[in-house]
Scaffold this motif. Structure first.
Motif, PDB file in Angstrom:
ATOM      1  N   VAL B  68      -3.945  -6.250   5.853  1.00 40.27           N
ATOM      2  CA  VAL B  68      -2.989  -5.825   4.822  1.00 40.27           C
ATOM      3  C   VAL B  68      -3.750  -5.213   3.653  1.00 40.27           C
ATOM      4  O   VAL B  68      -3.330  -4.243   3.032  1.00 40.27           O
ATOM      5  N   ASN B  69      -4.909  -5.758   3.398  1.00 40.75           N
ATOM      6  CA  ASN B  69      -5.782  -5.278   2.330  1.00 40.75           C
ATOM      7  C   ASN B  69      -6.391  -3.908   2.650  1.00 40.75           C
ATOM      8  O   ASN B  69      -7.031  -3.292   1.824  1.00 40.75           O
ATOM      9  N   GLY B  70      -6.198  -3.448   3.892  1.00 39.76           N
ATOM     10  CA  GLY B  70      -6.723  -2.130   4.278  1.00 39.76           C
ATOM     11  C   GLY B  70      -8.092  -2.202   4.918  1.00 39.76           C
ATOM     12  O   GLY B  70      -8.739  -1.181   5.103  1.00 39.76           O
ATOM     13  N   ASN B  71      -8.568  -3.393   5.260  1.00 39.09           N
ATOM     14  CA  ASN B  71      -9.863  -3.540   5.907  1.00 39.09           C
ATOM     15  C   ASN B  71      -9.674  -4.076   7.317  1.00 39.09           C
ATOM     16  O   ASN B  71      -8.550  -4.229   7.792  1.00 39.09           O
ATOM     17  N   ILE B  72     -10.782  -4.387   7.973  1.00 39.48           N
ATOM     18  CA  ILE B  72     -10.726  -5.030   9.275  1.00 39.48           C
ATOM     19  C   ILE B  72     -11.988  -5.860   9.400  1.00 39.48           C
ATOM     20  O   ILE B  72     -12.970  -5.583   8.699  1.00 39.48           O
ATOM     21  N   ASP B  73     -11.981  -6.910  10.206  1.00 37.64           N
ATOM     22  CA  ASP B  73     -13.193  -7.711  10.381  1.00 37.64           C
ATOM     23  C   ASP B  73     -13.445  -7.903  11.871  1.00 37.64           C
ATOM     24  O   ASP B  73     -12.703  -8.606  12.550  1.00 37.64           O
ATOM     25  N   VAL B 131     -19.079   1.292   2.134  1.00 33.48           N
ATOM     26  CA  VAL B 131     -19.014   1.675   3.542  1.00 33.48           C
ATOM     27  C   VAL B 131     -17.740   1.078   4.155  1.00 33.48           C
ATOM     28  O   VAL B 131     -17.303  -0.006   3.775  1.00 33.48           O
ATOM     29  N   ASP B 132     -17.142   1.803   5.075  1.00 29.06           N
ATOM     30  CA  ASP B 132     -15.916   1.349   5.710  1.00 29.06           C
ATOM     31  C   ASP B 132     -16.105  -0.017   6.360  1.00 29.06           C
ATOM     32  O   ASP B 132     -17.129  -0.283   6.997  1.00 29.06           O
ATOM     33  N   ALA B 133     -15.086  -0.891   6.207  1.00 30.33           N
ATOM     34  CA  ALA B 133     -15.197  -2.252   6.722  1.00 30.33           C
ATOM     35  C   ALA B 133     -15.420  -2.268   8.230  1.00 30.33           C
ATOM     36  O   ALA B 133     -16.086  -3.156   8.758  1.00 30.33           O
ATOM     37  N   PHE B 134     -14.868  -1.277   8.929  1.00 27.69           N
ATOM     38  CA  PHE B 134     -15.043  -1.211  10.378  1.00 27.69           C
ATOM     39  C   PHE B 134     -16.531  -1.152  10.727  1.00 27.69           C
ATOM     40  O   PHE B 134     -17.016  -1.883  11.597  1.00 27.69           O
ATOM     41  N   ILE B 135     -17.241  -0.264  10.036  1.00 26.38           N
ATOM     42  CA  ILE B 135     -18.669  -0.080  10.318  1.00 26.38           C
ATOM     43  C   ILE B 135     -19.458  -1.312   9.895  1.00 26.38           C
ATOM     44  O   ILE B 135     -20.302  -1.821  10.638  1.00 26.38           O
ATOM     45  N   VAL B 136     -19.174  -1.810   8.688  1.00 21.19           N
ATOM     46  CA  VAL B 136     -19.912  -2.961   8.169  1.00 21.19           C
ATOM     47  C   VAL B 136     -19.777  -4.146   9.120  1.00 21.19           C
ATOM     48  O   VAL B 136     -20.763  -4.783   9.496  1.00 21.19           O
ATOM     49  N   ILE B 205      -3.398  -2.875  -2.868  1.00 23.85           N
ATOM     50  CA  ILE B 205      -4.657  -2.193  -2.563  1.00 23.85           C
ATOM     51  C   ILE B 205      -4.570  -1.515  -1.202  1.00 23.85           C
ATOM     52  O   ILE B 205      -4.980  -0.368  -1.025  1.00 23.85           O
ATOM     53  N   GLY B 206      -4.007  -2.219  -0.216  1.00 25.09           N
ATOM     54  CA  GLY B 206      -3.903  -1.639   1.119  1.00 25.09           C
ATOM     55  C   GLY B 206      -2.924  -0.483   1.168  1.00 25.09           C
ATOM     56  O   GLY B 206      -3.074   0.448   1.946  1.00 25.09           O
ATOM     57  N   ASP B 207      -1.905  -0.543   0.326  1.00 26.56           N
ATOM     58  CA  ASP B 207      -0.852   0.469   0.346  1.00 26.56           C
ATOM     59  C   ASP B 207      -1.303   1.761  -0.324  1.00 26.56           C
ATOM     60  O   ASP B 207      -1.196   2.849   0.239  1.00 26.56           O
ATOM     61  N   ASN B 208      -1.809   1.656  -1.526  1.00 24.50           N
ATOM     62  CA  ASN B 208      -2.217   2.845  -2.277  1.00 24.50           C
ATOM     63  C   ASN B 208      -3.383   2.456  -3.164  1.00 24.50           C
ATOM     64  O   ASN B 208      -3.213   1.999  -4.280  1.00 24.50           O
ATOM     65  N   THR B 272      -3.334   0.646   8.881  1.00 21.79           N
ATOM     66  CA  THR B 272      -3.849   1.298   7.678  1.00 21.79           C
ATOM     67  C   THR B 272      -3.696   0.431   6.441  1.00 21.79           C
ATOM     68  O   THR B 272      -4.150   0.800   5.376  1.00 21.79           O
ATOM     69  N   GLY B 273      -3.021  -0.709   6.572  1.00 21.47           N
ATOM     70  CA  GLY B 273      -2.885  -1.630   5.448  1.00 21.47           C
ATOM     71  C   GLY B 273      -1.587  -1.451   4.683  1.00 21.47           C
ATOM     72  O   GLY B 273      -0.829  -0.530   4.916  1.00 21.47           O
TER      73      GLY B 273
END
Lengths: 503, 333
Positions: B68-73, B131-136, B205-208, B272-273
Motif C-alpha cells: 500500500v505504501n508503494g513498495n515491495i519486499d 533505489v526502487d524497493a524491488f531492486i533493494v 504516500i503510495g497513492d500520490n 502500484t500502491g
C-alpha cells in the motif's frame, strides 16, 4: 499604502538554468488584504518565480522578505510553516483517500498512540466544505469527484492553516461559473482577514474583476506593476507580449483545396458530444477552449487512440474507422502530441533515430536497419524545417524546446500525412522559437497539408488559424473565420456564454 | 445505486465470492474424486486450514502495508529463515544455559529483533539511496539467504524444546496457537492501517507520492517503519512455526515472498500502491490455502497446484483491469 508593510516581498530575484536566464531581477510584493495578479505568457517565468518562493528552486540572487524579516525557503515544508499556501493547478491529491484526509494531508489530527482523530477531522472538514458550498462531504473518495470538485478540494487546503499569503495558480481552469463565484467569495473572505493573495491567471475578465494590482513578466523580466483600476486589457496585453495584439492576427490565406478530413456528429462518452467540423487541405483550423473542453480527446480519437461512441470520420469523402495509431498513420493522419517530452520523443535517443521511429520497420537493408536511408531522411527534414543541431548523433534531450518540436513535426512529415494534428505546439517553448513554429505551421498549410492546431493560448490560435473552432465542456460552441473572430466573442464561446448567438 | 458502485462491490467482495466458489467446488468434486471419506468442509479441516495459513498469512499482513505504501519486499522468505535459525540456535547458547525454560522468551525476543533489524535495514537502504524497493529487496533476498547458509552450511539447524512445542501445539477456545497469532496480527495491522496517522499516511504516500511530499509527510521514515514491521512479522511467522517443528533447513522460506505477494494481490491490493486492505489480504490468504488444500483433497499433485494458482492470479488481475476500465472510450495503451 506606504505605511503598510507587504506580507510578502520578493526583491531582485535572479534564477538561471543552464543556458537560460529564467528570472532576471524580478521584484514582486503582496500587501495584506490585497489580490495581486501575476501575469505573463507561458514560459515568462511565473511558475519559476513561484517555485523560488516555495523553496523548490533556490534563487541565484535577490532576497525574499516576509514582513520585515528576510527568509530563506529551504523547501515546501518551510514555506507552509511560514504561512505560505500554494493552490496548484495540477491537482496534488491522493485519489484513493477521502476528501477530509486529502485536505488535511500531512496534518491529520491525532489522538493517543498516533491514532487519527476522525471526529475532529470530519468536523473541521465539513466546516470548510460548508463555506465552499460544495455538494460532497468529508467522507467522499476524491477519485469519485469531478475534476472541478477536485480543484475545490485543493482550494479547501488554503483554509486549513492560518495563512499569511496564498498563491492561486490558475484556480479556475476547470471550474464552472457557479463554482467561480464561490471561489471569489473565498478569496474575498481571505482578503478581509488580511491575507495577501497572489493570483495567477490568463483570464482577463477575472483579473479585472477581483485583483487590485497586476504585475507582468515577460521572458523572465519584470515588465511593470499596474493598478487594476487604472488600466485596461489592451495595456496589460501589450506588456505581456511586447506588441499590440491586433498585429498578431493571421494576415493571409492560402488557396484552399478539397475537404481532407470531415467529422460528423462525433461523440465519445462524456468526453465530448456531437462534434462536427471539417478541414480542407491548405487550411489551418485552430481548436480553442479551456483545459478539459475535450480538444485533446478529439485529437486522440482521430489518431485511433480512442473509440468514438457515435458519429463518423470521413477522410477525403470516405467513411473510415481508425482502430489504432498504426491505422491512422497508414491513412495519412499524424498527431504531434501535447506532451513533447513524454509522448513525442525518446529523449535518450539521437535526432535521426527519433525522426525515423515510426517507419524504421520499412527502412531495411536485408535484416539490418538501413542507416543511409535514415540519415538521408533526417538531412532532408533538417534542411526543410531548419532544425539546428550539431549533427544527427546529438541526443534529442539536449536540444532546445523549439528544435525538439521540429524533430517531432519532421518525424510525422516524413510519414507523408495529409492531415497533421498539432496539440499545444509551443508549450514550454521560448518566444523566439514560438513564432518560428507558427511560421512553419502556416507554410505547411501553404504546401497543401490540412493542419489542426489545438492550443490554450489565444494569440497563438488567432495567429495561425484560418478558422477557429471554440469548444466548451465537450461541445463545439461556434466556428469562427479569422475575419469575424474577436477576443470577446471567442472568450464568451469558450466560457459557454452565448457562443451560439451571432456576434 | 451510484454509477460504479456495482463494479466496486464486485471488486470488494470478489475474494469472498471466490472463497465460497472454491468451497462449493471442492465439496462437490471431493464426492467423486477424493480418496478419503471425510467431507472437505469438515469443521476440523477448516480449523486446520486456518492454522496452516498462519505462516504465509502473518507475513502477508506486513506485505499489505508495504505494498500500500508503494513498495515491495522480496526478502521476507530469507528473513523468515534467519529468524528461525536465531530462534532455534540461541536456545543452545552457553550464556543462556542457566535460564532453564526462561530461555524461550529470550530466544523469541532475539529472533524478533533480528527480523525487525533486517527489515529496517531494507527500509533504510530504500530511504537513503532512493533505489526502487524491488531492486533493494531482490539484493537483500540473495544476501540474507547467503547469511543463512553461512551459518550452518547445507545442514539443518535443530533444537527441540518440549515446553515450547507444548505451547505451540496448545489450543485455546478450539483454535491453535498459530491461528491466534494470525488473527491477532490481522487485527493489529487492520487497526494500524485504518485508525492511525501512520497508516493513513502510508496510503497517501503510495497513492500520490509527490502530493505527500508537498504536504510535508516525511516519506522516508514511514517507509522504513513499514519495512521494519514486515521484518518483524516475517520473524514472528518463523517463531510461531518453528516453535512447533524444531528444525530449520537453510532452504526454508524460499518462494514465501511469492506466495505472500500472490495472497496480497488476490486480496485486492494495488501493485502500484495506494489501495488495499488487510481484510482483503486475509481473504487472499485463505483463498490460496483453500486452493492448495482443496486440490490436494481431490488428488492433484504440487505441480498442478502451482499451475492452477498461477493461472488464477493472472485471471484475477485481468478481471480487475476490465472492471477498472472506464468504458470503451478509454485511451488505448
Amino acid at each position: 499604502m506606504s505605511h503598510v508593510k507587504p506580507v510578502l516581498h520578493l526583491e531582485d530575484i535572479v534564477k538561471t538554468f543552464p543556458g537560460v536566464r529564467a528570472l532576471d531581477g524580478v521584484s514582486f510584493s503582496v500587501m495584506p488584504g490585497e489580490v495581486h495578479a501575476l501575469m505573463g505568457e507561458n514560459g515568462a517565468g511565473k511558475s519559476t518565480l513561484m517555485k523560488v518562493l516555495g523553496g523548490i528552486h533556490q534563487p541565484d540572487g535577490g532576497a525574499i522578505f516576509m514582513g520585515e524579516e528576510r527568509v530563506v525557503m529551504s523547501g515546501p515544508l518551510e514555506a507552509k510553516a511560514k504561512g505560505i499556501v500554494f493552490i496548484h493547478q495540477e491537482l496534488s491529491l491522493a485519489e484513493e483517500l477521502s476528501v477530509a484526509e486529502n485536505i488535511y494531508l500531512g496534518e491529520l489530527p491525532r489522538k493517543s498512540f498516533g491514532r487519527v482523530d476522525w471526529v475532529t477531522l470530519r468536523e473541521k472538514t465539513d466546516a470548510i466544505l460548508k463555506k465552499l458550498n460544495v455538494a460532497f462531504n468529508a467522507r467522499t473518495r476524491v477519485g469519485d469527484l469531478s475534476i472541478a470538485n477536485q480543484q475545490m478540494v485543493e482550494i479547501a487546503r488554503a483554509l486549513t492553516v492560518d495563512a499569511k499569503a496564498v498563491i492561486f495558480d490558475e484556480p479556475t481552469a476547470s471550474l464552472t461559473d457557479a463554482e467561480k463565484v464561490v471561489l471569489f467569495d473565498v478569496i474575498a473572505d481571505l482578503q478581509r482577514e488580511g491575507v495577501g493573495i497572489t493570483y495567477i491567471s490568463h483570464r482577463m475578465e477575472e483579473i479585472f474583476k477581483i485583483t487590485d494590482r497586476i504585475t507582468v513578466l515577460r521572458d523572465g523580466q519584470y515588465q511593470g506593476t499596474l493598478e487594476t483600476a487604472e488600466t485596461n486589457e489592451e495595456a496589460v496585453t501589450q506588456l505581456m507580449i511586447g506588441r499590440k495584439l491586433d498585429l498578431s492576427r493571421n494576415p493571409s490565406h492560402h488557396e484552399l483545396g478539397e475537404i481532407a478530413l470531415e467529422v460528423r456528429g462525433l461523440s465519445c462518452g462524456s468526453l465530448y458530444e456531437d462534434v462536427s467540423f471539417h478541414v480542407r487541405s491548405g487550411e489551418v483550423v485552430g481548436f480553442y477552449g479551456l483545459v478539459g473542453a475535450g480538444r485533446t480527446e478529439i485529437a486522440e480519437t482521430l489518431f485511433g487512440l480512442r473509440t468514438p461512441s457515435h458519429g463518423t470520420i470521413l477522410l477525403e469523402g470516405e467513411d473510415v474507422r481508425l482502430n489504432s495509431p498504426a491505422d491512422a498513420i497508414a491513412k495519412g493522419i499524424s498527431l504531434v502530441p501535447e506532451d513533447r517530452k513524454g509522448q513525442g520523443l525518446v529523449l535518450g535517443m539521437n535526432c535521426r533515430d527519433n525522426m525515423t521511429l515510426p517507419q524504421v520497420d520499412d527502412l531495411k537493408a536485408g535484416p539490418f536497419v538501413a542507416e543511409g536511408a535514415e540519415i538521408s531522411i533526417f538531412d532532408q527534414y533538417r534542411d526543410r524545417l531548419d532544425i539546428r543541431t550539431p549533427g544527427w548523433k546529438q541526443k534529442v534531450g539536449n536540444l532546445s524546446g523549439g528544435n525538439q518540436q521540429k524533430i517531432v513535426i519532421g518525424k510525422w512529415l516524413s510519414m507523408k500525412p495529409s492531415v497533421l494534428i498539432v496539440d499545444e505546439p509551443t508549450r514550454g517553448i521560448d518566444v523566439g522559437s514560438k513564432s518560428e513554429i507558427h511560421k512553419l505551421l502556416r507554410s505547411l498549410a501553404a504546401q497543401g497539408y490540412a493542419v489542426i492546431v489545438i492550443s490554450s493560448e489565444m494569440p497563438e490560435v488567432l495567429h495561425v488559424s484560418d478558422r477557429i473552432v471554440a469548444m466548451y465542456s465537450g461541445r463545439v460552441m461556434r466556428t469562427f473565420t479569422s475575419e469575424e473572430v474577436t477576443e470577446d466573442s471567442l472568450i464568451q464561446a469558450i466560457s459557454g456564454l452565448g457562443g451560439d448567438k451571432a456576434a | 445505486m451510484q454509477p460504479g458502485a456495482l463494479s466496486k462491490a464486485l471488486k470488494g467482495g470478489a475474494i469472498w465470492g471466490f472463497i465460497v466458489l472454491e468451497l462449493i467446488f471442492f465439496s462437490i468434486a471431493g464426492q467423486f474424486l477424493s480418496l478419503s471419506d471425510t467431507a472437505f468442509m469438515d469443521f476440523d479441516n477448516m480449523l486446520l486450514l486456518l492454522k496452516q495459513s498462519a505462516p504465509i498469512g502473518i507475513i502477508a499482513m506486513g506485505m499489505t502495508i508495504v505494498m500500500v505504501n508503494g513498495n515491495i519486499d522480496l526478502s521476507v522468505g530469507a528473513t523468515f529463515a534467519i529468524a528461525a535459525i536465531v530462534l532455534l540456535d540461541s536456545m543452545t547458547w552457553p550464556i543462556f544455559a542457566g535460564l532453564g525454560d526462561w530461555v524461550i522468551p529470550v530466544a523469541w525476543l532475539l529472533a524478533l529483533l533480528a527480523g525487525t533489524a533486517f527489515g529496517a535495514l531494507n527500509g533504510l537502504i530504500v530511504w537513503k539511496t532512493g533505489v526502487d524497493a524491488f531492486i533493494v529487496t531482490l539484493g537483500s533476498m540473495l544476501g540474507y539467504r547467503g547469511i543463512v547458509f553461512l551459518f550452518n552450511g547445507e545442514n539443518p539447524t535443530s533444537h527441540l524444546n518440549w515446553t515450547l512445542v507444548d505451547f505451540a501445539e496448545a489450543e485455546f477456545l478450539g483454535l491453535a496457537t498459530a491461528s491466534w497469532f494470525l488473527l491477532a496480527v490481522t487485527l493489529g495491522i487492520w487497526l494500524l492501517m485504518t485508525r492511525t496517522v501512520h497508516g493513513r499516511n502510508a496510503y497517501a504516500i503510495g497513492d500520490n507520492r509527490e502530493a505527500a511530499v508537498n504536504a510535508g509527510i516525511r516519506v522516508g521514515p514511514h517507509m522504513m517503519i513499514n519495512f521494519a514491521i514486515i521484518g518483524f512479522l516475517a520473524a514472528l511467522s518463523a517463531v510461531v512455526f518453528y516453535s512447533e517443528s524444531g528444525s530449520v533447513n537453510p532452504n526454508d522460506g524460499q518462494l514465501y515472498e511469492l506466495w505472500v505477494i500472490t495472497a496480497v494481490v488476490l486480496g485486492g491490493t494495488k501493485i502500484t500502491g495506494g489501495a488495499g486492505s488487510v481484510i482483503g489480504t486475509f481473504g487472499g490468504v485463505i483463498a490460496i490455502q483453500l486452493l492448495r488444500k482443496g486440490l490436494g483433497h481431490i488428488g492433484a499433485d504440487t505441480s498442478t497446484v502451482n499451475l492452477v494458482i498461477g493461472l488464477i492470479l493472472i485471471a484475477v488481475l485481468f478481471l480487475d483491469r476490465q472492471l477498472n476500465l472506464k468504458g470503451k472510450e478509454a485511451l488505448r495503451i
